[in-house]
Design a protein around this motif. Structure first.
Motif, PDB file in Angstrom:
ATOM      1  N   VAL A 135       0.842  -1.204   0.000  1.00  0.00           N
ATOM      2  CA  VAL A 135       0.000   0.000   0.000  1.00  0.00           C
ATOM      3  C   VAL A 135       0.874   1.250   0.000  1.00  0.00           C
ATOM      4  N   ALA A 136       1.928   1.216   0.828  1.00  0.00           N
ATOM      5  CA  ALA A 136       2.796   2.386   0.942  1.00  0.00           C
ATOM      6  C   ALA A 136       3.434   2.719  -0.399  1.00  0.00           C
ATOM      7  N   VAL A 137       3.963   1.704  -1.083  1.00  0.00           N
ATOM      8  CA  VAL A 137       4.596   1.935  -2.386  1.00  0.00           C
ATOM      9  C   VAL A 137       3.569   2.505  -3.359  1.00  0.00           C
ATOM     10  N   GLU A 138       2.368   1.926  -3.307  1.00  0.00           N
ATOM     11  CA  GLU A 138       1.310   2.397  -4.197  1.00  0.00           C
ATOM     12  C   GLU A 138       1.017   3.882  -3.954  1.00  0.00           C
ATOM     13  N   ARG A 139       0.932   4.230  -2.657  1.00  0.00           N
ATOM     14  CA  ARG A 139       0.649   5.634  -2.310  1.00  0.00           C
ATOM     15  C   ARG A 139       1.780   6.563  -2.742  1.00  0.00           C
ATOM     16  N   MET A 140       2.994   6.080  -2.593  1.00  0.00           N
ATOM     17  CA  MET A 140       4.148   6.898  -2.994  1.00  0.00           C
ATOM     18  C   MET A 140       4.104   7.142  -4.492  1.00  0.00           C
ATOM     19  N   ARG A 141       3.713   6.107  -5.238  1.00  0.00           N
ATOM     20  CA  ARG A 141       3.603   6.275  -6.689  1.00  0.00           C
ATOM     21  C   ARG A 141       2.515   7.295  -7.001  1.00  0.00           C
ATOM     22  N   GLN A 142       1.424   7.178  -6.241  1.00  0.00           N
ATOM     23  CA  GLN A 142       0.283   8.069  -6.445  1.00  0.00           C
ATOM     24  C   GLN A 142       0.654   9.543  -6.272  1.00  0.00           C
ATOM     25  N   VAL A 143       1.538   9.813  -5.308  1.00  0.00           N
ATOM     26  CA  VAL A 143       1.912  11.214  -5.081  1.00  0.00           C
ATOM     27  C   VAL A 143       3.100  11.625  -5.937  1.00  0.00           C
ATOM     28  N   GLY A 144       3.430  10.789  -6.930  1.00  0.00           N
ATOM     29  CA  GLY A 144       4.441  11.182  -7.894  1.00  0.00           C
ATOM     30  C   GLY A 144       5.863  11.082  -7.385  1.00  0.00           C
ATOM     31  N   MET A 145       6.094  10.169  -6.452  1.00  0.00           N
ATOM     32  CA  MET A 145       7.462   9.977  -5.970  1.00  0.00           C
ATOM     33  C   MET A 145       8.222   9.148  -7.008  1.00  0.00           C
ATOM     34  N   PRO A 146       9.324   9.689  -7.519  1.00  0.00           N
ATOM     35  CA  PRO A 146      10.070   8.894  -8.487  1.00  0.00           C
ATOM     36  C   PRO A 146      10.678   7.655  -7.825  1.00  0.00           C
ATOM     37  N   SER A 147      10.671   6.556  -8.507  1.00  0.00           N
ATOM     38  CA  SER A 147      11.111   5.236  -8.027  1.00  0.00           C
ATOM     39  C   SER A 147      10.741   4.986  -6.561  1.00  0.00           C
ATOM     40  N   PRO A 148       9.453   4.767  -6.311  1.00  0.00           N
ATOM     41  CA  PRO A 148       8.972   4.655  -4.936  1.00  0.00           C
ATOM     42  C   PRO A 148       9.551   3.467  -4.170  1.00  0.00           C
ATOM     43  N   GLU A 149       9.810   2.349  -4.840  1.00  0.00           N
ATOM     44  CA  GLU A 149      10.338   1.185  -4.111  1.00  0.00           C
ATOM     45  C   GLU A 149      11.666   1.527  -3.446  1.00  0.00           C
ATOM     46  N   GLU A 150      12.509   2.250  -4.201  1.00  0.00           N
ATOM     47  CA  GLU A 150      13.821   2.594  -3.647  1.00  0.00           C
ATOM     48  C   GLU A 150      13.690   3.602  -2.508  1.00  0.00           C
ATOM     49  N   ARG A 151      12.765   4.518  -2.643  1.00  0.00           N
ATOM     50  CA  ARG A 151      12.630   5.575  -1.625  1.00  0.00           C
ATOM     51  C   ARG A 151      12.127   5.043  -0.290  1.00  0.00           C
ATOM     52  N   MET A 152      11.566   3.834  -0.316  1.00  0.00           N
ATOM     53  CA  MET A 152      11.063   3.273   0.941  1.00  0.00           C
ATOM     54  C   MET A 152      12.167   3.151   1.982  1.00  0.00           C
ATOM     55  N   SER A 153      13.388   2.887   1.533  1.00  0.00           N
ATOM     56  CA  SER A 153      14.468   2.643   2.506  1.00  0.00           C
ATOM     57  C   SER A 153      15.330   3.886   2.723  1.00  0.00           C
ATOM     58  N   VAL A 154      14.760   5.028   2.402  1.00  0.00           N
ATOM     59  CA  VAL A 154      15.525   6.270   2.498  1.00  0.00           C
ATOM     60  C   VAL A 154      15.076   7.026   3.748  1.00  0.00           C
ATOM     61  N   TYR A 155      15.959   7.851   4.309  1.00  0.00           N
ATOM     62  CA  TYR A 155      15.588   8.648   5.485  1.00  0.00           C
ATOM     63  C   TYR A 155      15.116  10.035   5.047  1.00  0.00           C
ATOM     64  N   SER A 156      14.304  10.656   5.881  1.00  0.00           N
ATOM     65  CA  SER A 156      13.674  11.910   5.471  1.00  0.00           C
ATOM     66  C   SER A 156      14.703  12.979   5.110  1.00  0.00           C
ATOM     67  N   TRP A 157      15.823  13.002   5.841  1.00  0.00           N
ATOM     68  CA  TRP A 157      16.787  14.068   5.586  1.00  0.00           C
ATOM     69  C   TRP A 157      17.545  13.850   4.285  1.00  0.00           C
ATOM     70  N   GLN A 158      17.362  12.685   3.672  1.00  0.00           N
ATOM     71  CA  GLN A 158      18.019  12.460   2.388  1.00  0.00           C
ATOM     72  C   GLN A 158      17.161  12.956   1.228  1.00  0.00           C
ATOM     73  N   LEU A 159      15.949  13.367   1.536  1.00  0.00           N
ATOM     74  CA  LEU A 159      15.046  13.831   0.488  1.00  0.00           C
ATOM     75  C   LEU A 159      15.062  15.346   0.396  1.00  0.00           C
ATOM     76  N   SER A 160      14.697  15.863  -0.774  1.00  0.00           N
ATOM     77  CA  SER A 160      14.592  17.317  -0.926  1.00  0.00           C
ATOM     78  C   SER A 160      13.244  17.774  -0.359  1.00  0.00           C
ATOM     79  N   GLY A 161      13.111  19.089  -0.203  1.00  0.00           N
ATOM     80  CA  GLY A 161      11.893  19.647   0.404  1.00  0.00           C
ATOM     81  C   GLY A 161      10.624  19.215  -0.314  1.00  0.00           C
ATOM     82  N   GLY A 162      10.674  19.225  -1.634  1.00  0.00           N
ATOM     83  CA  GLY A 162       9.493  18.869  -2.417  1.00  0.00           C
ATOM     84  C   GLY A 162       9.128  17.405  -2.232  1.00  0.00           C
ATOM     85  N   LEU A 163      10.135  16.541  -2.237  1.00  0.00           N
ATOM     86  CA  LEU A 163       9.866  15.110  -2.070  1.00  0.00           C
ATOM     87  C   LEU A 163       9.361  14.809  -0.666  1.00  0.00           C
TER      88      LEU A 163
END
Lengths: 356, 374, 342
Positions: free
Chosen positions: A158-186
């Protein structure tokens, strides 16, 4: 069980403020902060409603009480703040029941459920809302499983699906990322995914694009608009940016010093504003059309101190259309100037008072 | 619509003391709201007054010993005797024939009348001139024996007076040592934080080195190396210096951290734009911004120093008799015999506890008032 | 002060040539080896003529603030020249000056900051804040003289002189920004670098401060370098605009030409993204894809190519030069001429 509120019971005075489409109706909300120096009336008698699939924009400058209003609705007002008056009707998702949120204990189980399942918040600073020590995926999965009884595997899907829905590029990979590694928009996209996780009724966005850049802001705004119309979400959008509110809102509430000075459909607010404050505010922002390098019309003076609110109309010391003896004595009330458009100003109420 | 943008009447005029108040006043107003800290402040002021004029509050010369008056228990003051009165009962010592110990009983027959602001032994007022006025004195000093509010020690010295003189020594060592370590700490921390780079590197490594040495062995070693022949004053200065040299690192770190943050602040850049030299930026802009934090940090450091001094002297490595400090006094209560037979010898510990707690609460209150958002 | 009426006699006040500022990124270890460079400002060149306002626009991380801070020497540039025409019409290179040599130039080059809460020392009253440069640079030792001048300055920016004894916390954001402006003007500078002077202010106060800055420019013949991210403010306020993206100027033109016919795809996207305060003109909801890359490892070729809708193979490999495509309109794009024609 709490008594169910029917539409008939919600007729306070003559005006009906709830219909079958109403998701949220705030009536006469007052929130105060009692400090040693005095009492700050942060929200002073605010009323508005949000219908299904409607985006209500609340605009105002700093200190106008827009944030306190939504905090009051969500029951997350911190001490020494306190709701002293008013009612907050909300239609629950599960049984379409209309309840007064003020009758719940703000820290109780029921209110917590409403906050998770029915009302979701997109904060201004996603960094403060995301944990820096857990991966994005973990936080999303946890949020899902808190409100839905599904396995971890399913929740991940569900989480991956939602991430795709909000336009997160490559959502599967972003699942294992920490918030501070993302830009403000992401990060803000993650917050939107998290807010939509439980299919809320009402989405509250508290200046969600203030901390991010224009091009990213455009992305986030179009995403929000897209999701909102696809899911018929009711949404409250708080901002100080008139441009943003013009682009996203259907209905606009203009606040000044804790009071609603004007509310109406977005087109009316921007093309036939009734309150001098709204007019002045619109005139004071330079646009593509204002003549360059000329003096801009401004609102004189500055915001009064919160403990030192003017008598009568809160805007009168800065108002160009100030009527001595009236505006500084009597507080004006919201008066309808068309079926959906109300203004709290004596310029508009005089005629009505006379005819009654 | 008003187009007057530069209207001089623009400021909303509500004359409030808040508006012209400099920062220290705001801090003071916030501090006053912190009740506990406010009262602790009073206690600290009282302690400081005592430390300044111990002679005035004492009843007897702290060095005067009485071979026949050792281990006397505390004597109470009475203010009622079928009407307002002000007296104490005399104590009679009898030697226990089997243990050969002096045993003291209150002699309710003999009253020793007292008075406020009476005359007694001569003491020096801040080392400037002499006085013989005391807060509490015998009405008939020529006839009556002196009274001992907190009893006497092994040599029959009045413990009340000794505790008061100890206050002077212990508090002033604390203050002086903290002052020294503050100066070193601000100076080195400031340099480190403002200049950064190699300077910062060297100072930070130095601090790390100092902090990595266990403090107790270092104190022991340093104090043990002090020549036994040194006078009381020399010992006093040496102990102060030792305490300061070991403890400046903490403050230096804090100052450096704050400087690193402050250096990037816009108002510091603005000061540079206004042509300020580095020295002016540091001392006119950065240090004043830190002043309230420094005051709070210093207030919190004093009790630590007092404890350190007490601890060193207690182990016999700090001040040594005939110097009087709380640590030296507590040394008297070191053995089991005195604890069992003369428990009042532990009373200087109460003075330490009260002072340390009051200073700690005061420091906490100051810190909260200086920086309400932390 | 119309855009096209600049005569050749107008004095070139500031000439920035190849300004570069890299921030070293160091390893965590004891030796703190330099492991990379954040290319905050990368070979930036522009001119400012006396009396004009040049806008520097871009999103966060584009290097506009770093450029501004290099010019006032709050930062030391890595390389490049900042040629400033001194009062005696002699040109000095600000980039090459030491702190001591910079000292007399502080009279001529001043700065207005973004955050009026952070840029005033909370421990000093307004008299001391504004009077500091009068004392330090102006050598005005006499306190009464100083307070007289401060009173004049306060009146100039629309504040009551009686308030000079007050401390910054007694003022609102807009009033504080007026104080910041008064401080910058104390020594009658010629160039004022304004780093987002209104973006921290409320909408209704922004207009007041912009009006004040315009009025002061006319009265005192000031030259502004105006750094901003808000395009509508820039359009209103500036004679010429330079758009920056990842440390480089991508387009530089007269404000009117830029807003009538933006030529760089990034400029177009930036303009399209600004939400207009008119619900009848819905923004082009085809927002720019992706986000600004990190300045530590900018994309090869044209830095904008991963987000550009008109990207070609050439864009991926070669950084285009800043070329004059139309009269007075410089664009850094391989396809600018082609796109403008098509």
């Amino acid at each position: 069980m709490r008594p169910t509120l029917t539409i008939e019971r919600c007729q306070l005075g003559s005006e009906s403020f709830v219909n079958n489409e109403t998701i949220l109706s705030v009536k006469g909300l007052k929130t105060e902060f009692v400090l040693d120096e005095g009492t700050a009336k942060a929200v002073d008698g605010v009323s508005f409603k949000v219908d299904r699939g409607q985006v209500v924009g609340i605009v105002g400058e700093s200190g106008c009480g827009k944030s306190v209003t939504i905090k009051s609705i969500m029951g997350i007002i911190q001490k020494p703040g306190k709701i002293v008056e008013g009612r907050i009707f909300f239609r629950l998702k599960q049984n379409e029941e209309l309840v007064d949120l003020r009758s719940y204990d703000s820290r109780g189980e029921e209110m917590r459920n409403i906050r998770g399942n029915d009302i979701a918040l997109i904060p201004q600073e996603p960094m403060a809302a995301l944990s820096p020590v857990h991966t994005i995926g973990n936080q999303l999965v946890e949020a899902i499983r808190l409100h839905r009884n599904i396995s971890k595997k399913e929740a991940e899907k569900v989480a991956v699906e939602r991430m795709r829905q909000v336009g997160m590029p490559s959502p599967e990979e972003r699942m294992s990322v920490y918030s501070w590694q993302l830009s403000g928009g992401l990060r803000q996209r993650v917050m939107i995914a998290m807010a939509l996780m439980c299919n809320p009724r009402l989405l509250i966005a508290d200046e969600p694009t203030t901390a991010i850049d224009v091009t990213t802001q455009a992305q986030v705004l179009s995403l929000l608009r897209e999701l909102q119309s696809a899911q018929e979400l009711a949404m409250i959008f708080i901002t100080h940016d008139l441009g943003v509110v013009a682009q996203i809102a259907d209905y606009v509430v203009v606040m000044y010093l804790g009071k609603v000075v004007e509310k109406g459909p977005v087109d009316d607010i921007f093309h036939s504003p009734g309150h001098p404050y709204t007019k002045a505010l619109l005139a004071s922002i330079p646009t593509i059309h204002t003549p360059a390098r000329e003096e801009l019309p401004t609102i004189g003076g500055s915001l009064p101190h919160p403990f030192n609110r003017p008598m009568g109309c809160p805007f009168h010391p800065r108002c160009a259309a100030f009527i001595p003896g009236t505006c500084d004595k009597i507080p004006p009330t919201l008066t309808k100037i068309s079926s959906q458009h109300s203004v709290s100003c004596f310029l508009h109420s005089e005629n009505l008072v006379d005819t009654q | 619509m008003s187009t007057a943008t530069t209207d001089p009447e623009e400021l909303v005029d509500f004359d409030d003391a808040v508006l012209v108040a400099p920062n220290w006043k705001l801090v003071w107003w916030r501090f006053k709201k912190h009740r506990l800290a406010f009262y602790s402040g009073f206690i600290v002021i009282l302690i400081v007054i005592i430390a300044a004029f111990p002679g005035f509050f004492s009843t007897q010369d702290p060095y005067e010993s009485a071979t026949r008056g050792s281990f006397m228990p505390p004597q109470g003051i009475h203010i009622w005797d079928k009407g307002p009165a002000f007296y104490a009962y005399a104590a009679i010592g009898k030697r226990n024939q089997t243990t050969l110990k002096m045993e003291w009983v209150v002699d309710e027959e003999t009253k020793v009348p007292l008075r406020l602001f009476g005359r007694g032994y001569e003491w020096e007022v801040l080392g400037l001139f002499k006085s013989n006025i005391h807060l509490l004195a015998l009405r008939n000093p020529d006839v009556d024996k002196p009274i001992h509010l907190l009893g006497t020690d092994r040599l029959g010295r009045d413990q009340w007076s000794r505790v008061l003189y100890g206050t002077q020594v212990s508090l002033s060592i604390g203050l002086l040592a903290v002052f020294l370590s503050t100066v070193i700490g601000i100076f080195l921390g400031g340099i480190s934080g403002y200049f950064g780079g190699l300077t910062d590197m060297i100072i930070q490594r130095m601090i790390e080195l100092l902090q990595s040495i266990p403090p107790i062995p270092i104190w022991l070693a340093l104090s043990a190396s002090l020549p036994r022949t040194w006078s009381v004053t020399q010992g006093y200065i040496a102990i102060t210096a030792i305490l300061a040299l070991i403890t400046w690192t903490g403050l230096a770190r804090e100052v450096r951290g704050r400087f690193l943050v402050l250096r990037e602040e816009d108002f510091v850049v603005a000061a540079k734009m206004s042509g300020c030299s580095r020295m002016r930026i540091v001392f006119r802009h950065m240090v004043p911004t830190l002043s309230s934090h420094i005051i709070a940090a210093v207030t919190l450091a004093i009790p630590v120093m007092i404890i350190n001094e007490t601890f060193l002297s207690f182990l016999g490595l700090g001040l040594r008799p005939p110097a009087i400090s709380w640590g030296v006094l507590l040394q008297e209560a070191q053995n089991l015999q005195s604890v069992a037979l003369a428990p009042w010898l532990m009373l200087p510990g109460v003075a330490v506890i009260v002072t340390v707690i009051a200073l700690n609460i005061l420091g906490d209150g100051l810190r909260d008032a200086a920086d309400p958002y932390h | 002060m119309t855009d096209n009426s600049r005569s050749n006699e107008q004095l070139l006040l500031l000439e920035v040539k190849g300004l570069t500022k890299f921030f070293p990124i160091r390893s965590k270890g004891l030796r703190r080896k330099v492991i990379g460079q954040a290319r905050a400002v990368d070979d930036v060149s522009f001119n400012i003529f006396e009396g004009e306002t040049l806008g520097l626009v871009g999103e966060s991380g584009c290097g506009k603030t770093t450029t501004a801070r290099c010019i006032v020497r709050a930062l030391d540039p890595t390389s490049g020249e900042i040629l400033f025409s001194h009062s005696d019409r002699e040109t000095v290179d600000i980039a090459a000056l030491s702190d001591r040599e910079m000292f007399p130039l502080r009279r001529d080059v001043q700065m207005i900051f973004q955050d009026p809460y952070a840029s005033l020392n909370p421990r000093m009253n307004i008299l001391d804040i504004i009077g500091e440069s009068l004392l330090v640079i102006g050598g005005m030792k006499d306190r009464t003289k100083r307070s007289k001048r401060v009173a004049e300055l306060l009146k100039l920016v629309g504040l009551r002189p009686e308030y000079m004894q007050r401390f910054p916390h007694a003022f609102s954001g807009g009033q504080r920004q007026r104080i910041v402006i008064a401080r910058a003007l104390a020594l009658k500078p010629r160039l004022v670098v304004a780093d987002e002077p209104v973006s921290a202010l409320d909408v209704s106060v922004q207009a007041q401060v912009l009006n004040l800055m315009l009025k002061l420019q006319q009265e005192l013949n000031l030259t502004y370098l105006f750094v901003a991210h808000d395009l509508s403010v820039v359009k209103h306020f500036c004679d010429r605009v330079a758009v920056m993206y990842l440390g480089k100027i991508v387009e530089l033109a007269l404000t009117t030409s830029l807003f009538e016919g933006p030529m760089h795809p990034y400029t177009k996207a930036l303009m399209g993204a600004v939400p207009e305060a008119d619900p009848r003109r819905k923004a082009a909801m085809v927002p720019l894809i992706g986000e600004v890359p990190s300045p530590v490892s900018p994309p090869s070729g044209c830095h904008f190519h991963p987000r550009c809708p008109h990207v070609t193979e050439l864009c991926k490999t070669t950084m285009p030069a800043l070329e004059e495509i139309r009269l007075g309109q410089f664009v850094r794009c391989h396809r600018a001429a082609e796109l403008a024609a098509g």
